[in-house]
Design an enzyme around this catalytic site. Structure first.
Site, PDB file in Angstrom:
ATOM      1  N   ARG A  42       0.830  -1.222   0.000  1.00 24.42           N
ATOM      2  CA  ARG A  42       0.000   0.000   0.000  1.00 24.42           C
ATOM      3  C   ARG A  42       0.861   1.268   0.000  1.00 24.42           C
ATOM      4  O   ARG A  42       0.513   2.264  -0.612  1.00 24.42           O
ATOM      5  CB  ARG A  42      -0.907   0.040   1.254  1.00 24.42           C
ATOM      6  CG  ARG A  42      -2.070  -0.927   1.226  1.00 24.42           C
ATOM      7  CD  ARG A  42      -2.910  -0.773   2.504  1.00 24.42           C
ATOM      8  NE  ARG A  42      -2.189  -1.222   3.704  1.00 24.42           N
ATOM      9  CZ  ARG A  42      -2.154  -2.467   4.138  1.00 24.42           C
ATOM     10  NH1 ARG A  42      -2.814  -3.394   3.488  1.00 24.42           N
ATOM     11  NH2 ARG A  42      -1.483  -2.803   5.225  1.00 24.42           N
ATOM     12  N   CYS A 133       1.729  -0.739  25.482  1.00 21.39           N
ATOM     13  CA  CYS A 133       1.773   0.657  25.955  1.00 21.39           C
ATOM     14  C   CYS A 133       1.245   0.809  27.388  1.00 21.39           C
ATOM     15  O   CYS A 133       1.848   1.519  28.202  1.00 21.39           O
ATOM     16  CB  CYS A 133       0.974   1.549  25.009  1.00 21.39           C
ATOM     17  SG  CYS A 133      -0.481   0.754  24.311  1.00 21.39           S
ATOM     18  N   GLY A 164      -3.627   4.368  19.982  1.00 16.46           N
ATOM     19  CA  GLY A 164      -3.163   3.019  20.308  1.00 16.46           C
ATOM     20  C   GLY A 164      -3.663   1.991  19.310  1.00 16.46           C
ATOM     21  O   GLY A 164      -3.130   0.885  19.226  1.00 16.46           O
ATOM     22  N   HIS A 246      -2.513   7.718  27.103  1.00 14.92           N
ATOM     23  CA  HIS A 246      -3.306   6.744  27.862  1.00 14.92           C
ATOM     24  C   HIS A 246      -3.279   7.143  29.345  1.00 14.92           C
ATOM     25  O   HIS A 246      -2.226   7.553  29.864  1.00 14.92           O
ATOM     26  CB  HIS A 246      -2.697   5.347  27.760  1.00 14.92           C
ATOM     27  CG  HIS A 246      -2.854   4.674  26.430  1.00 14.92           C
ATOM     28  ND1 HIS A 246      -3.475   5.236  25.339  1.00 14.92           N
ATOM     29  CD2 HIS A 246      -2.449   3.433  26.028  1.00 14.92           C
ATOM     30  CE1 HIS A 246      -3.455   4.383  24.323  1.00 14.92           C
ATOM     31  NE2 HIS A 246      -2.836   3.286  24.720  1.00 14.92           N
TER      32      HIS A 246
HETATM   33  P1  NAP Z   1      -0.867   1.734  11.924  1.00 11.69           P
HETATM   34  O1  NAP Z   1      -0.823   3.209  12.097  1.00 11.69           O
HETATM   35  O2  NAP Z   1      -2.114   1.111  11.420  1.00 11.69           O
HETATM   36  O3  NAP Z   1       0.359   1.314  10.979  1.00 11.69           O
HETATM   37  C1  NAP Z   1       0.605  -0.017  10.590  1.00 11.69           C
HETATM   38  C2  NAP Z   1       1.938  -0.088   9.892  1.00 11.69           C
HETATM   39  O4  NAP Z   1       2.220  -1.454   9.566  1.00 11.69           O
HETATM   40  C3  NAP Z   1       1.968   0.672   8.593  1.00 11.69           C
HETATM   41  O5  NAP Z   1       3.264   1.155   8.354  1.00 11.69           O
HETATM   42  C4  NAP Z   1       1.625  -0.420   7.573  1.00 11.69           C
HETATM   43  O6  NAP Z   1       2.079  -0.122   6.272  1.00 11.69           O
HETATM   44  C5  NAP Z   1       2.427  -1.564   8.161  1.00 11.69           C
HETATM   45  N1  NAP Z   1       1.957  -2.856   7.683  1.00 11.69           N
HETATM   46  C6  NAP Z   1       0.734  -3.391   7.788  1.00 11.69           C
HETATM   47  N2  NAP Z   1       0.679  -4.587   7.168  1.00 11.69           N
HETATM   48  C7  NAP Z   1       1.908  -4.815   6.664  1.00 11.69           C
HETATM   49  C8  NAP Z   1       2.494  -5.863   5.905  1.00 11.69           C
HETATM   50  N3  NAP Z   1       1.795  -6.923   5.529  1.00 11.69           N
HETATM   51  N4  NAP Z   1       3.797  -5.758   5.556  1.00 11.69           N
HETATM   52  C9  NAP Z   1       4.517  -4.677   5.908  1.00 11.69           C
HETATM   53  N5  NAP Z   1       4.016  -3.638   6.623  1.00 11.69           N
HETATM   54  C10 NAP Z   1       2.729  -3.720   6.994  1.00 11.69           C
HETATM   55  O7  NAP Z   1      -0.531   0.989  13.274  1.00 11.69           O
HETATM   56  P2  NAP Z   1       0.430   1.439  14.489  1.00 11.69           P
HETATM   57  O8  NAP Z   1      -0.372   2.085  15.527  1.00 11.69           O
HETATM   58  O9  NAP Z   1       1.628   2.128  13.962  1.00 11.69           O
HETATM   59  O10 NAP Z   1       0.802   0.054  15.102  1.00 11.69           O
HETATM   60  C11 NAP Z   1       1.443  -0.967  14.408  1.00 11.69           C
HETATM   61  C12 NAP Z   1       1.659  -2.145  15.335  1.00 11.69           C
HETATM   62  O11 NAP Z   1       2.538  -1.762  16.381  1.00 11.69           O
HETATM   63  C13 NAP Z   1       0.384  -2.625  16.037  1.00 11.69           C
HETATM   64  O12 NAP Z   1      -0.318  -3.527  15.247  1.00 11.69           O
HETATM   65  C14 NAP Z   1       0.920  -3.208  17.293  1.00 11.69           C
HETATM   66  O13 NAP Z   1       1.260  -4.568  17.133  1.00 11.69           O
HETATM   67  C15 NAP Z   1       2.136  -2.391  17.563  1.00 11.69           C
HETATM   68  N6  NAP Z   1       1.865  -1.354  18.579  1.00 11.69           N
HETATM   69  C16 NAP Z   1       2.508  -1.482  19.712  1.00 11.69           C
HETATM   70  C17 NAP Z   1       2.340  -0.577  20.692  1.00 11.69           C
HETATM   71  C18 NAP Z   1       3.055  -0.799  21.968  1.00 11.69           C
HETATM   72  O14 NAP Z   1       2.538  -0.513  22.959  1.00 11.69           O
HETATM   73  N7  NAP Z   1       4.221  -1.283  22.022  1.00 11.69           N
HETATM   74  C19 NAP Z   1       1.508   0.501  20.547  1.00 11.69           C
HETATM   75  C20 NAP Z   1       0.826   0.644  19.373  1.00 11.69           C
HETATM   76  C21 NAP Z   1       1.039  -0.327  18.394  1.00 11.69           C
HETATM   77  P3  NAP Z   1       1.108   0.479   5.113  1.00 11.69           P
HETATM   78  O15 NAP Z   1       1.284   1.977   5.156  1.00 11.69           O
HETATM   79  O16 NAP Z   1       1.735  -0.094   3.873  1.00 11.69           O
HETATM   80  O17 NAP Z   1      -0.262   0.026   5.362  1.00 11.69           O
HETATM   81  C1  3JM Z   2      -1.355  -2.533  20.160  1.00 12.53           C
HETATM   82  O1  3JM Z   2      -1.677  -7.075  14.402  1.00 12.53           O
HETATM   83  C2  3JM Z   2      -2.274  -6.971  15.471  1.00 12.53           C
HETATM   84  O2  3JM Z   2      -3.112  -7.780  15.846  1.00 12.53           O
HETATM   85  C3  3JM Z   2      -1.870  -5.817  16.339  1.00 12.53           C
HETATM   86  C4  3JM Z   2      -2.805  -5.509  17.444  1.00 12.53           C
HETATM   87  C5  3JM Z   2      -2.231  -4.490  18.396  1.00 12.53           C
HETATM   88  C6  3JM Z   2      -1.295  -4.819  19.374  1.00 12.53           C
HETATM   89  C7  3JM Z   2      -0.677  -6.167  19.420  1.00 12.53           C
HETATM   90  O3  3JM Z   2      -1.334  -7.128  19.863  1.00 12.53           O
HETATM   91  O4  3JM Z   2       0.468  -6.273  18.994  1.00 12.53           O
HETATM   92  C8  3JM Z   2      -2.691  -3.174  18.278  1.00 12.53           C
HETATM   93  C9  3JM Z   2      -2.249  -2.214  19.163  1.00 12.53           C
HETATM   94  C10 3JM Z   2      -0.891  -3.840  20.271  1.00 12.53           C
HETATM   95  C11 3JM Z   2       0.052  -4.165  21.364  1.00 12.53           C
HETATM   96  O5  3JM Z   2       0.939  -3.344  21.619  1.00 12.53           O
HETATM   97  O6  3JM Z   2      -0.090  -5.191  22.032  1.00 12.53           O
END
Ligand code: NAP
Ligand code: 3JM
Length: 340
Positions: A42, A133, A164, A246
């Site tokens: 994308r 988080c 989040g 949060h």
């Molecule tokens: P987001 O804004 O929806 O961004 C998702 C990112 O992942 C985009 O760069 C997307 O690229 C990429 N992506 C999705 N599918 C992919 C694939 N098949 N191959 C390569 N890249 C792909 O989500 P976000 O909030 O940044 O969060 C992303 C992830 O980080 C979450 O799902 C979660 O697991 C983790 N997270 C962790 C914390 C934490 O507390 N540590 C907090 C928030 C999120 P495109 O632009 O190409 O779609």
């Molecule tokens: C925060 O791909 C997913 O299912 C991501 C869901 C998600 C997560 C996770 O489980 O990794 C969204 C937002 C988190 C997280 O930090 O646990």
């Protein structure tokens, strides 16, 4: 010989966490050599700015980790499940922000203010997990209290912002507010129900025990980070219509007698914590204070008068910074200082 610069890949670079990685690496002057930005088809072909230069976004695939020292991952759990082990095998140390590897006994789960020593265990898989988080801000605030008074039980209720849940969730809240003010029917796609002017007592999916996955992340991750399985934790996770930051209402019971004044003194000196606790003057932490800041903010510290040794606190932090990208970059800083 130590390297002067490290090649960094960001998997999920176009997401809200990915963009925060870029900001934080730049702000903290992390010694970046090559920066490799990775996303899905994308976004492949687009560009993102880093240090004043437009950098290309490439497709994440198996070859993209050759020559990379550290991979900062936030592409979603199912994508990390496939690519983090491949990157690790190619010699890239992965700091993974998803829930995929957090409970893996061969993967350290790290918050640098709390358990930096655990990083040493990264070598088995070349993967280090960044906690959820809500867990990160909880353990940063509670670690000094646990060390001094030994926490027996934690009851936490969260008020989690829409960032989040990613970029589409943030757009959904804006769109719904705009539609409601224009007398139009709001659409709910990311969240199951309307989030605008509402509170949703569900984050992530439900498990057999009636808790959500998000709630059980806090329970299990807290025990792993504190290295203490005996600590009792129970959580309720709620999504609220806030964009960034949060909040958590936290109740703790300790083994040793504990006084609110002593907790205030302890937290005023704790690493990564800012005390904002003058309630009569209207001073207590709010997402508007925490957003864009690095620290975990704590206030409303008071005695729980219903138990022997109990304290209530209110804990707020920027979920995209300390809750995600900043914590991961701090882990990378320890890696380059002490390990690679
Ligand atoms: P987001 O804004 O929806 O961004 C998702 C990112 O992942 C985009 O760069 C997307 O690229 C990429 N992506 C999705 N599918 C992919 C694939 N098949 N191959 C390569 N890249 C792909 O989500 P976000 O909030 O940044 O969060 C992303 C992830 O980080 C979450 O799902 C979660 O697991 C983790 N997270 C962790 C914390 C934490 O507390 N540590 C907090 C928030 C999120 P495109 O632009 O190409 O779609
Ligand atoms: C925060 O791909 C997913 O299912 C991501 C869901 C998600 C997560 C996770 O489980 O990794 C969204 C937002 C988190 C997280 O930090 O646990």
């Amino acid at each position: 010989m130590k390297k002067k610069k490290y090649n960094i890949a960001i998997a999920g670079a176009t997401g809200v966490v990915g963009k925060e990685f870029l900001k934080i690496l730049e702000e903290r002057n992390f010694p970046v050599g090559e920066i490799r930005l990775l996303a899905s088809e994308r976004s492949a072909g687009s560009t993102l700015e880093f240090k004043g230069k437009d950098e290309p976004v490439r497709l994440l695939n198996e070859e993209t980790f050759e020559g990379i020292d550290i991979g900062l991952f936030s592409p979603g759990a199912s994508v990390s499940a496939v690519y983090a082990p491949k990157a690790g095998k190619a010699g890239c140390i992965v700091v993974d922000n998803t829930s995929q590897f957090r409970m893996d006994p061969d993967v350290p789960l790290v918050v640098p203010e709390v358990n930096p020593g655990a990083i040493a265990q990264y070598r088995t898989k070349n993967i280090i997990a960044n906690p959820n988080c809500s867990t990160i801000q909880l353990v940063v605030a509670l670690k000094p209290i646990h060390d001094k008074y030994r926490i027996k039980r934690i009851v936490v209720s969260t008020y989690q912002s829409v960032s989040g849940a990613g970029k589409e969730a943030m757009e959904e809240l804006s769109d719904q507010v705009r539609k409601l003010f224009n007398m139009q029917e709001p659409e709910a796609k990311v969240f199951q129900h309307r989030i605008a002017f509402n509170c949703l007592p569900q984050i992530d999916s439900f498990l057999e025990n009636g808790y959500t996955k998000e709630e059980m992340k806090m329970v299990n991750e807290t025990k792993k980070i504190f290295g203490d399985d005996s600590i009792k934790v129970t959580a309720t996770a709620v999504r609220v219509p806030v964009f960034i930051g949060h909040s958590e209402a936290v109740n703790i019971e300790t083994e040793k007698p504990i006084k609110p004044e002593d907790v205030k003194k302890l937290l005023s000196k704790a690493p990564g914590v800012t005390l904002l606790d003058e309630p009569k003057k209207g001073v207590y932490p709010m997402p508007t204070d925490a957003s864009g800041q690095d620290d975990v903010f704590v206030g409303r510290i008071r005695k729980d008068e219903s138990v022997e040794n109990g304290i209530n606190l209110w804990v707020v932090s920027d979920n995209l910074r300390k809750g995600a990208a900043l914590n991961a970059v701090q882990i990378a800083e320890v890696l380059i200082k002490d390990y690679i």
